[in-house]
Design a protein around this motif. Structure first.
Motif, PDB file in Angstrom:
ATOM      1  N   THR A 156       0.835  -1.191  -0.112  1.00 45.26           N
ATOM      2  CA  THR A 156       0.033  -0.049  -0.015  1.00 45.26           C
ATOM      3  C   THR A 156       0.818   1.399  -0.102  1.00 45.26           C
ATOM      4  O   THR A 156       1.897   1.362   0.362  1.00 45.26           O
ATOM      5  CB  THR A 156      -1.113   0.072   1.187  1.00 45.26           C
ATOM      6  N   THR A 157       0.207   2.387  -0.304  1.00 42.05           N
ATOM      7  CA  THR A 157       0.746   3.814  -0.520  1.00 42.05           C
ATOM      8  C   THR A 157       1.635   4.244   0.731  1.00 42.05           C
ATOM      9  O   THR A 157       2.764   4.749   0.629  1.00 42.05           O
ATOM     10  CB  THR A 157      -0.378   4.777  -0.868  1.00 42.05           C
ATOM     11  N   THR A 158       0.919   4.159   1.835  1.00 42.57           N
ATOM     12  CA  THR A 158       1.551   4.393   3.097  1.00 42.57           C
ATOM     13  C   THR A 158       2.705   3.636   3.502  1.00 42.57           C
ATOM     14  O   THR A 158       3.618   4.171   3.839  1.00 42.57           O
ATOM     15  CB  THR A 158       0.488   4.449   4.228  1.00 42.57           C
ATOM     16  N   TRP A 186      -1.976   0.268  -8.608  1.00 42.42           N
ATOM     17  CA  TRP A 186      -2.272   1.485  -7.846  1.00 42.42           C
ATOM     18  C   TRP A 186      -3.646   2.318  -8.806  1.00 42.42           C
ATOM     19  O   TRP A 186      -4.453   3.014  -8.219  1.00 42.42           O
ATOM     20  CB  TRP A 186      -1.186   2.522  -8.012  1.00 42.42           C
ATOM     21  N   HIS A 222      -5.193   8.405  -5.806  1.00 37.88           N
ATOM     22  CA  HIS A 222      -5.852   7.208  -6.288  1.00 37.88           C
ATOM     23  C   HIS A 222      -7.161   6.877  -5.485  1.00 37.88           C
ATOM     24  O   HIS A 222      -8.281   6.801  -6.292  1.00 37.88           O
ATOM     25  CB  HIS A 222      -4.991   6.267  -6.367  1.00 37.88           C
ATOM     26  N   CYS A 223      -7.033   6.625  -4.173  1.00 38.27           N
ATOM     27  CA  CYS A 223      -8.193   6.290  -3.443  1.00 38.27           C
ATOM     28  C   CYS A 223      -9.652   7.257  -3.692  1.00 38.27           C
ATOM     29  O   CYS A 223     -10.527   6.983  -3.639  1.00 38.27           O
ATOM     30  CB  CYS A 223      -7.809   5.920  -2.046  1.00 38.27           C
ATOM     31  N   GLU A 242      -8.269  19.178  -0.753  1.00 38.91           N
ATOM     32  CA  GLU A 242      -6.863  18.664  -1.140  1.00 38.91           C
ATOM     33  C   GLU A 242      -5.810  19.660  -0.636  1.00 38.91           C
ATOM     34  O   GLU A 242      -6.127  20.727  -0.105  1.00 38.91           O
ATOM     35  CB  GLU A 242      -6.878  18.747  -2.506  1.00 38.91           C
ATOM     36  N   THR A 298     -10.669   5.954   5.014  1.00 41.51           N
ATOM     37  CA  THR A 298     -10.287   4.872   4.037  1.00 41.51           C
ATOM     38  C   THR A 298      -8.965   4.833   3.902  1.00 41.51           C
ATOM     39  O   THR A 298      -8.331   4.132   3.196  1.00 41.51           O
ATOM     40  CB  THR A 298     -11.168   4.705   2.915  1.00 41.51           C
ATOM     41  N   ASN A 345     -13.829   0.509   4.522  1.00 40.86           N
ATOM     42  CA  ASN A 345     -14.276  -0.584   3.519  1.00 40.86           C
ATOM     43  C   ASN A 345     -13.836  -2.207   4.123  1.00 40.86           C
ATOM     44  O   ASN A 345     -14.111  -2.964   3.676  1.00 40.86           O
ATOM     45  CB  ASN A 345     -13.537  -0.219   2.294  1.00 40.86           C
TER      46      ASN A 345
HETATM   47  N1  LIG Z   1      -9.137   1.623   1.935  1.00 38.07           N
HETATM   48  C1  LIG Z   1      -8.352   0.637   1.357  1.00 38.07           C
HETATM   49  O1  LIG Z   1      -8.309  -0.513   1.008  1.00 38.07           O
HETATM   50  C2  LIG Z   1      -7.084   1.105   0.747  1.00 38.07           C
HETATM   51  C3  LIG Z   1      -6.496   0.753  -0.553  1.00 38.07           C
HETATM   52  C4  LIG Z   1      -5.228   1.485  -0.974  1.00 38.07           C
HETATM   53  C5  LIG Z   1      -4.726   2.245  -0.253  1.00 38.07           C
HETATM   54  N2  LIG Z   1      -5.242   2.664   1.028  1.00 38.07           N
HETATM   55  C6  LIG Z   1      -4.584   3.884   1.667  1.00 38.07           C
HETATM   56  O2  LIG Z   1      -5.303   4.854   1.248  1.00 38.07           O
HETATM   57  C7  LIG Z   1      -4.566   6.099   1.456  1.00 38.07           C
HETATM   58  C8  LIG Z   1      -4.279   6.978   0.297  1.00 38.07           C
HETATM   59  O3  LIG Z   1      -3.906   6.160  -0.576  1.00 38.07           O
HETATM   60  P1  LIG Z   1      -3.691   6.671  -2.366  1.00 38.07           P
HETATM   61  O4  LIG Z   1      -3.169   5.601  -3.049  1.00 38.07           O
HETATM   62  O5  LIG Z   1      -4.932   7.370  -2.770  1.00 38.07           O
HETATM   63  O6  LIG Z   1      -2.683   7.833  -2.129  1.00 38.07           O
HETATM   64  P2  LIG Z   1      -2.125   9.091  -3.261  1.00 38.07           P
HETATM   65  O7  LIG Z   1      -0.666   9.699  -3.068  1.00 38.07           O
HETATM   66  O8  LIG Z   1      -2.470   8.632  -4.644  1.00 38.07           O
HETATM   67  O9  LIG Z   1      -3.364  10.286  -2.659  1.00 38.07           O
HETATM   68  C9  LIG Z   1      -3.359  11.130  -1.508  1.00 38.07           C
HETATM   69  C10 LIG Z   1      -3.957  12.305  -1.639  1.00 38.07           C
HETATM   70  O10 LIG Z   1      -4.167  12.843  -0.488  1.00 38.07           O
HETATM   71  C11 LIG Z   1      -3.946  14.161  -0.581  1.00 38.07           C
HETATM   72  N3  LIG Z   1      -3.685  14.926   0.747  1.00 38.07           N
HETATM   73  C12 LIG Z   1      -2.671  14.649   1.572  1.00 38.07           C
HETATM   74  N4  LIG Z   1      -3.102  15.308   2.530  1.00 38.07           N
HETATM   75  C13 LIG Z   1      -3.925  15.957   2.683  1.00 38.07           C
HETATM   76  C14 LIG Z   1      -4.818  16.739   3.729  1.00 38.07           C
HETATM   77  N5  LIG Z   1      -4.318  16.951   4.736  1.00 38.07           N
HETATM   78  N6  LIG Z   1      -5.978  17.058   3.164  1.00 38.07           N
HETATM   79  C15 LIG Z   1      -6.439  16.485   1.821  1.00 38.07           C
HETATM   80  N7  LIG Z   1      -5.838  16.050   0.982  1.00 38.07           N
HETATM   81  C16 LIG Z   1      -4.480  15.599   1.333  1.00 38.07           C
HETATM   82  C17 LIG Z   1      -2.464  14.085  -1.673  1.00 38.07           C
HETATM   83  O11 LIG Z   1      -2.355  15.339  -2.027  1.00 38.07           O
HETATM   84  C18 LIG Z   1      -2.795  13.082  -2.629  1.00 38.07           C
HETATM   85  O12 LIG Z   1      -3.475  13.762  -3.682  1.00 38.07           O
HETATM   86  C19 LIG Z   1      -3.061   5.658   1.871  1.00 38.07           C
HETATM   87  O13 LIG Z   1      -3.022   5.635   3.197  1.00 38.07           O
HETATM   88  C20 LIG Z   1      -3.100   4.353   1.371  1.00 38.07           C
HETATM   89  O14 LIG Z   1      -2.421   3.362   2.092  1.00 38.07           O
HETATM   90  C21 LIG Z   1      -6.439   2.235   1.363  1.00 38.07           C
END
Ligand SMILES: NC(=O)c1ccc[n+]([C@@H]2O[C@H](COP(=O)([O-])OP(=O)(O)OC[C@H]3O[C@@H](n4cnc5c(N)ncnc54)[C@H](O)[C@@H]3O)[C@@H](O)[C@H]2O)c1
Length: 426
Positions: A156-158, A186, A222-223, A242, A298, A345
């Motif tokens: 995952t991204t984090t 992704w 992405h999410c 954002e 999420t 989710n």
């Molecule tokens: N729920 C799930 O099953 C699931 C699946 C995949 C990823 N994730 C997790 O979801 C999170 C996001 O992943 P992603 O792939 O979308 O990452 P990403 O880097 O594509 O998107 C994150 C977005 O959040 C924005 N952001 C950061 N800080 C912010 C704030 N304070 N206010 C508003 N926007 C802000 C960033 O600018 C970026 O556009 C991660 O923690 C990832 O690990 C969860």
């Protein structure tokens, strides 16, 4: 709780049959991963290798675990979130003889106890979702990084963000492949998987009508993009918050309202955080929210909504239905927090649909296999975070299209020549 020391600890072994049926359902929807299972079942390229995994125990994960086992690996497993384990699936894996330590509703101490159990086998490979297993090895069992582990993968991204930071600081002690960053992961799992399953979680925990609601999505990565897209499709007025100008601009041109959380907090009906960053919703936001709003997350960790702030502002808390707690503010307003601020989710629904995990886990399988194949040749990747091979992305996408019965065009030799012909112009 059912436990066999060093072998498994799960909620209830009697639910194994139900779990097995759900795993079979997932298998019927994961043709790419099943094709890999069939391909490597006979040759067993992972024979002699031990894989420790720390990833949500869902029916789809079970399909991956069984594929590793069929390919010859010894596997041990724990869940990567205290609330995401599907107990019947964990029971089915335990009944199959997989060392698994996972149950729904564990506390943080138990969470790390489970990870420790999976390390008893001294893994050669690690598979993470959020990097907790890798961190545990580095912090508590650093000897494993040099004596037995040859590499790992991250889902995952984090996790990828943190591992890249670790590698830059020179602190990463073995190579990791960033499965998350594969295009076939992704751009599909995070977008369409999280998009659909997040709304599924909200609906299971609330059963509210989404049409006409102001849904605030924090983060348009992405999410967040997937969630915003699906919420719009169900008739909600979607508001995006954002911090990144280009992401905010994309959301605007997609037709979403974009504003700061300060403003969105006053008008939102449902709030969904999807940023991977802490303190996205804090006390000053809770203070101006309307009565009856629903708040959920999420993103990977339960830090995006500051629950400590919410607790401080509340006069009472009660559970109104499964995965749904009502926080009553001192002035009588109510704020509903879903799934304790953890991944809604996975905690309130079943996680991503099998069809999308098919590609994510095919990537996981191929990435683990790559580390093993290099090892067999006496090679090893550098102690950094590596991308998956580009060809792997196209291969997985091609296989997925085939299983969907979709044929696409191929470039002719003439077209290939044209693309690279720097001598021709108008
Ligand atoms: N729920 C799930 O099953 C699931 C699946 C995949 C990823 N994730 C997790 O979801 C999170 C996001 O992943 P992603 O792939 O979308 O990452 P990403 O880097 O594509 O998107 C994150 C977005 O959040 C924005 N952001 C950061 N800080 C912010 C704030 N304070 N206010 C508003 N926007 C802000 C960033 O600018 C970026 O556009 C991660 O923690 C990832 O690990 C969860």
């Amino acid at each position: 709780m059912d436990e066999k020391k060093g072998q498994f600890k799960v909620r209830d072994l009697k639910s194994a049959n139900e779990g097995q049926r759900r795993i079979e359902w997932a298998e019927s929807r994961m043709p790419v991963l099943m094709a890999l299972r069939e391909k490597y079942r006979k040759t067993k390229p992972l024979k002699g290798y031990r894989i420790a995994g720390c990833l949500h125990v869902t029916k789809e994960t079970a399909v991956l675990v069984k594929t590793f086992v069929e390919a010859g690996a010894q596997v041990s497993w724990s869940g990567c979130n205290p609330l995401s384990t599907q107990d019947d699936v964990a029971a089915a894996l335990a009944s199959d003889g997989v060392p698994i330590f996972a149950w729904h509703g564990m506390n943080v101490q138990e969470f790390y106890w489970c990870i420790d159990q999976t390390l008893a086998m001294k893994p050669n490979l690690t598979l993470d979702d959020g990097a907790d297993l890798i961190f545990t090895i580095h912090n508590k069992h650093p000897e494993l990084a040099t004596t037995s582990v040859i590499g790992g993968t991250e889902e995952t991204t984090t996790g990828v963000h943190r591992l890249r930071a670790m590698a830059e600081a020179g602190a990463l002690r073995y190579p990791v492949i960033a499965v998350n960053d594969a295009e076939t992961k992704w751009d599909f799992d995070n977008v369409y998987g999280t998009g659909q399953s997040t709304l599924d979680g909200i609906l299971r925990a609330t059963s509210v009508l989404l049409a006409g609601k102001n849904i605030v999505v924090a983060g348009f990565g992405h999410c967040g993009r997937g969630v915003a897209m699906r919420a719009k499709g169900l008739g909600a007025n979607v508001i995006v918050t954002e911090v990144k100008p280009t992401a905010a601009l994309k959301a605007t041109l997609e037709g979403f309202q974009v504003m700061a959380m300060e403003e969105a907090a006053r008008i939102g009906d449902i709030f969904i955080t999807a940023t991977g960053v802490k303190d996205v919703i804090v006390d000053r936001h809770f203070k101006v929210m309307k009565d009856g709003v629903i708040v959920c997350n999420t993103g990977h960790y339960d830090v995006e909504i500051n629950i400590g702030h919410l607790k401080k502002l509340a006069r009472s808390v009660r559970t109104v239905r499964k995965d749904n707690e009502e926080y009553r503010m001192k002035n009588g307003r109510r704020i509903y927090l879903l799934a304790q601020g953890r991944l809604v989710n996975l905690a309130a629904a079943e996680g991503h649909p099998s069809e999308v995990m098919d590609m994510s886990f095919a990537n996981q399988f191929m990435a683990q296999l790559r580390i093993v194949e290099l090892h067999k040749k006496g090679q090893r990747l550098e102690n950094k975070v590596h991308d998956i091979a580009k060809e792997q992305d196209q291969e997985i996408a091609k296989l997925k299209l085939e299983t969907m019965g979709i044929d696409i065009d191929r470039l002719t030799k003439e077209q290939v020549r044209y693309i690279t012909d720097y001598a021709s112009g108008t």
